[in-house]
Motif scaffolding. Structure first.
Motif, PDB file in Angstrom:
ATOM      1  N   ALA A  69       2.179  -9.613   7.614  1.00 38.08           N
ATOM      2  CA  ALA A  69       0.913  -9.077   7.098  1.00 38.08           C
ATOM      3  C   ALA A  69       1.134  -8.253   5.842  1.00 38.08           C
ATOM      4  O   ALA A  69       0.359  -8.347   4.880  1.00 38.08           O
ATOM      5  CB  ALA A  69       0.232  -8.231   8.169  1.00 38.08           C
ATOM      6  N   ARG A  70       2.194  -7.456   5.830  1.00 43.21           N
ATOM      7  CA  ARG A  70       2.493  -6.640   4.653  1.00 43.21           C
ATOM      8  C   ARG A  70       2.756  -7.519   3.438  1.00 43.21           C
ATOM      9  O   ARG A  70       2.210  -7.285   2.347  1.00 43.21           O
ATOM     10  CB  ARG A  70       3.704  -5.748   4.929  1.00 43.21           C
ATOM     11  N   ARG A  71       3.558  -8.569   3.616  1.00 44.99           N
ATOM     12  CA  ARG A  71       3.887  -9.450   2.498  1.00 44.99           C
ATOM     13  C   ARG A  71       2.664 -10.235   2.024  1.00 44.99           C
ATOM     14  O   ARG A  71       2.469 -10.443   0.819  1.00 44.99           O
ATOM     15  CB  ARG A  71       5.016 -10.401   2.898  1.00 44.99           C
ATOM     16  N   ALA A  72       1.834 -10.676   2.977  1.00 47.91           N
ATOM     17  CA  ALA A  72       0.628 -11.429   2.619  1.00 47.91           C
ATOM     18  C   ALA A  72      -0.349 -10.550   1.842  1.00 47.91           C
ATOM     19  O   ALA A  72      -0.945 -10.996   0.843  1.00 47.91           O
ATOM     20  CB  ALA A  72      -0.039 -11.979   3.876  1.00 47.91           C
ATOM     21  N   GLU A  73      -0.530  -9.318   2.275  1.00 49.57           N
ATOM     22  CA  GLU A  73      -1.446  -8.407   1.578  1.00 49.57           C
ATOM     23  C   GLU A  73      -0.948  -8.102   0.173  1.00 49.57           C
ATOM     24  O   GLU A  73      -1.742  -8.025  -0.774  1.00 49.57           O
ATOM     25  CB  GLU A  73      -1.611  -7.110   2.373  1.00 49.57           C
ATOM     26  N   GLU A  74       0.365  -7.944   0.044  1.00 49.46           N
ATOM     27  CA  GLU A  74       0.925  -7.707  -1.288  1.00 49.46           C
ATOM     28  C   GLU A  74       0.681  -8.904  -2.194  1.00 49.46           C
ATOM     29  O   GLU A  74       0.364  -8.744  -3.379  1.00 49.46           O
ATOM     30  CB  GLU A  74       2.429  -7.415  -1.181  1.00 49.46           C
ATOM     31  N   ARG A  75       0.814 -10.102  -1.646  1.00 49.81           N
ATOM     32  CA  ARG A  75       0.638 -11.314  -2.442  1.00 49.81           C
ATOM     33  C   ARG A  75      -0.827 -11.516  -2.856  1.00 49.81           C
ATOM     34  O   ARG A  75      -1.127 -11.879  -3.995  1.00 49.81           O
ATOM     35  CB  ARG A  75       1.125 -12.524  -1.646  1.00 49.81           C
ATOM     36  N   LEU A  76      -1.742 -11.242  -1.924  1.00 50.28           N
ATOM     37  CA  LEU A  76      -3.157 -11.527  -2.159  1.00 50.28           C
ATOM     38  C   LEU A  76      -3.928 -10.335  -2.720  1.00 50.28           C
ATOM     39  O   LEU A  76      -5.020 -10.510  -3.265  1.00 50.28           O
ATOM     40  CB  LEU A  76      -3.814 -11.975  -0.846  1.00 50.28           C
ATOM     41  N   GLY A  77      -3.382  -9.136  -2.545  1.00 47.18           N
ATOM     42  CA  GLY A  77      -4.107  -7.945  -2.961  1.00 47.18           C
ATOM     43  C   GLY A  77      -5.177  -7.529  -1.969  1.00 47.18           C
ATOM     44  O   GLY A  77      -6.095  -6.772  -2.293  1.00 47.18           O
ATOM     45  N   GLY A  78      -5.065  -7.995  -0.738  1.00 51.04           N
ATOM     46  CA  GLY A  78      -6.039  -7.728   0.314  1.00 51.04           C
ATOM     47  C   GLY A  78      -6.327  -9.011   1.067  1.00 51.04           C
ATOM     48  O   GLY A  78      -5.933 -10.102   0.631  1.00 51.04           O
ATOM     49  N   ILE A  79      -6.973  -8.889   2.212  1.00 51.18           N
ATOM     50  CA  ILE A  79      -7.259 -10.063   3.045  1.00 51.18           C
ATOM     51  C   ILE A  79      -8.731 -10.047   3.447  1.00 51.18           C
ATOM     52  O   ILE A  79      -9.231  -9.054   3.979  1.00 51.18           O
ATOM     53  CB  ILE A  79      -6.359 -10.080   4.298  1.00 51.18           C
ATOM     54  N   ASP A  80      -9.404 -11.162   3.177  1.00 47.97           N
ATOM     55  CA  ASP A  80     -10.816 -11.324   3.561  1.00 47.97           C
ATOM     56  C   ASP A  80     -10.981 -12.138   4.834  1.00 47.97           C
ATOM     57  O   ASP A  80     -11.932 -11.940   5.585  1.00 47.97           O
ATOM     58  CB  ASP A  80     -11.590 -12.018   2.435  1.00 47.97           C
ATOM     59  N   ILE A  81     -10.058 -13.091   5.055  1.00 45.78           N
ATOM     60  CA  ILE A  81     -10.151 -14.008   6.198  1.00 45.78           C
ATOM     61  C   ILE A  81      -8.784 -14.096   6.871  1.00 45.78           C
ATOM     62  O   ILE A  81      -7.764 -14.273   6.200  1.00 45.78           O
ATOM     63  CB  ILE A  81     -10.561 -15.424   5.742  1.00 45.78           C
ATOM     64  N   LEU A  82      -8.779 -13.969   8.191  1.00 50.62           N
ATOM     65  CA  LEU A  82      -7.563 -14.200   8.969  1.00 50.62           C
ATOM     66  C   LEU A  82      -7.881 -15.250  10.020  1.00 50.62           C
ATOM     67  O   LEU A  82      -8.708 -15.020  10.904  1.00 50.62           O
ATOM     68  CB  LEU A  82      -7.094 -12.908   9.634  1.00 50.62           C
ATOM     69  N   ALA A  83      -7.257 -16.414   9.900  1.00 53.01           N
ATOM     70  CA  ALA A  83      -7.441 -17.495  10.867  1.00 53.01           C
ATOM     71  C   ALA A  83      -6.183 -17.594  11.721  1.00 53.01           C
ATOM     72  O   ALA A  83      -5.148 -18.088  11.274  1.00 53.01           O
ATOM     73  CB  ALA A  83      -7.710 -18.816  10.163  1.00 53.01           C
ATOM     74  N   ASN A  84      -6.267 -17.095  12.947  1.00 52.28           N
ATOM     75  CA  ASN A  84      -5.150 -17.110  13.881  1.00 52.28           C
ATOM     76  C   ASN A  84      -5.162 -18.417  14.666  1.00 52.28           C
ATOM     77  O   ASN A  84      -5.846 -18.546  15.678  1.00 52.28           O
ATOM     78  CB  ASN A  84      -5.263 -15.927  14.849  1.00 52.28           C
ATOM     79  N   ILE A  85      -4.396 -19.385  14.205  1.00 47.48           N
ATOM     80  CA  ILE A  85      -4.394 -20.710  14.827  1.00 47.48           C
ATOM     81  C   ILE A  85      -3.104 -20.963  15.597  1.00 47.48           C
ATOM     82  O   ILE A  85      -3.038 -21.843  16.449  1.00 47.48           O
ATOM     83  CB  ILE A  85      -4.617 -21.794  13.748  1.00 47.48           C
ATOM     84  N   VAL A  86      -2.076 -20.184  15.331  1.00 52.03           N
ATOM     85  CA  VAL A  86      -0.781 -20.405  15.964  1.00 52.03           C
ATOM     86  C   VAL A  86      -0.928 -20.362  17.488  1.00 52.03           C
ATOM     87  O   VAL A  86      -1.713 -19.596  18.037  1.00 52.03           O
ATOM     88  CB  VAL A  86       0.251 -19.365  15.483  1.00 52.03           C
ATOM     89  N   GLY A  87      -0.193 -21.231  18.158  1.00 50.35           N
ATOM     90  CA  GLY A  87      -0.226 -21.274  19.617  1.00 50.35           C
ATOM     91  C   GLY A  87       0.450 -22.525  20.130  1.00 50.35           C
ATOM     92  O   GLY A  87       0.872 -23.390  19.352  1.00 50.35           O
TER      93      GLY A  87
END
Length: 261
Positions: A69-87
């Motif tokens: 999450a930290r790396r993704a936020e740094e890359r995107l500058g914030g998060i608007d959508i989180l799609a949790n599909i893993v399973g």
């Protein structure tokens, strides 16, 4: 589904379980709609989606979701959508008696705690910006468990559904929507391979193998499994501003497999 109609242009999205099957279709749909997409993956996919960024992450590990999450936020500058599909499930056949504590923990870590931990890392940022959407992919097995091999998986998905409802009630007043998508059988590469194995064992063809799976589910009134793109279209719609008044709900996409409302 038209990307312009969804109004996802420029939205910052994170997708887990996005390297194959319905997850890969979700990544492709979001990118086509103009979203900036980061995908959590254990390994680089064989067919990466142009325009998506893939980051190595083990979300079943206790610290993996927070680090990702930290790396993704740094890359995107914030998060608007989180799609949790893993399973998924790797539990052996044999019913409850073969499910030791280690298998139970593996199923819970992957199918429940990966989402809980990732939400815990991402939702505070959504609350600060006053907007965001969480889409959790559950399963009809939370209502129709298959006891031969997926008891622990079904229980973890049922817990994910309950947790999602509770989270939605807590964060909706803060501008964050939480919705659930509950698929039945999806015609992925893995499910086709299973149908082929069943067909070979039974001396029939692929369609016969598919019918065996449908029979095992008690039948699918629609007569076929859902396509990955159909699941992706539902996820993309629910994540979009077009679904801005929808939160706390669970949408079943199973061709009518679950026999009750």
């Amino acid at each position: 589904m038209s990307g312009g109609w969804l109004k996802l242009e420029g939205m910052r999205a994170v997708v887990t379980g996005g390297t194959k099957g319905a997850g890969a279709a979700v990544v492709r749909t979001l990118v086509d709609a103009g979203a900036k997409v980061v995908v959590a993956s254990r390994r680089q996919p064989n067919e990466p989606v142009d325009g998506a960024t893939y980051m190595q992450a083990d979300l079943s590990d206790e610290t993996g979701p927070t680090d990702f999450a930290r790396r993704a936020e740094e890359r995107l500058g914030g998060i608007d959508i989180l799609a949790n599909i893993v399973g998924g499930s790797s539990a052996p056949a044999g019913g409850f008696a073969v499910l030791g504590d280690d298998i139970w923990q593996q199923e819970i870590d992957l199918n429940l705690m990966s989402a809980v931990r990732l939400d815990r890392a991402v939702v505070p940022g959504m609350i600060r910006q006053g907007s965001g959407v969480i889409v959790h992919v559950t399963s009809i097995q939370s209502r129709m468990p298959l006891p031969e091999s997926t008891t622990a998986y079904a229980a973890a998905k049922a817990a994910l559904s309950t947790y999602s409802k509770a989270l939605s009630k807590e964060v909706a007043p803060k501008g964050v929507r939480v919705v659930r998508v509950s698929p039945g059988w999806i015609e992925t590469e893995a499910s086709i391979a299973l149908a082929e194995r069943l067909a070979e064992k039974a001396g029939t063809d692929l369609e016969g193998g598919k019918q065996m799976i449908m029979d095992g589910l008690g039948g699918i009134p629609l007569g076929r499994p859902a396509k990955p793109q159909e699941v992706a279209d539902l996820v993309a719609f629910l994540a979009s501003p077009r679904a801005g008044a929808i939160t706390g709900a669970e949408y079943v996409i199973d061709g009518g497999t679950v026999p009750v409302a």
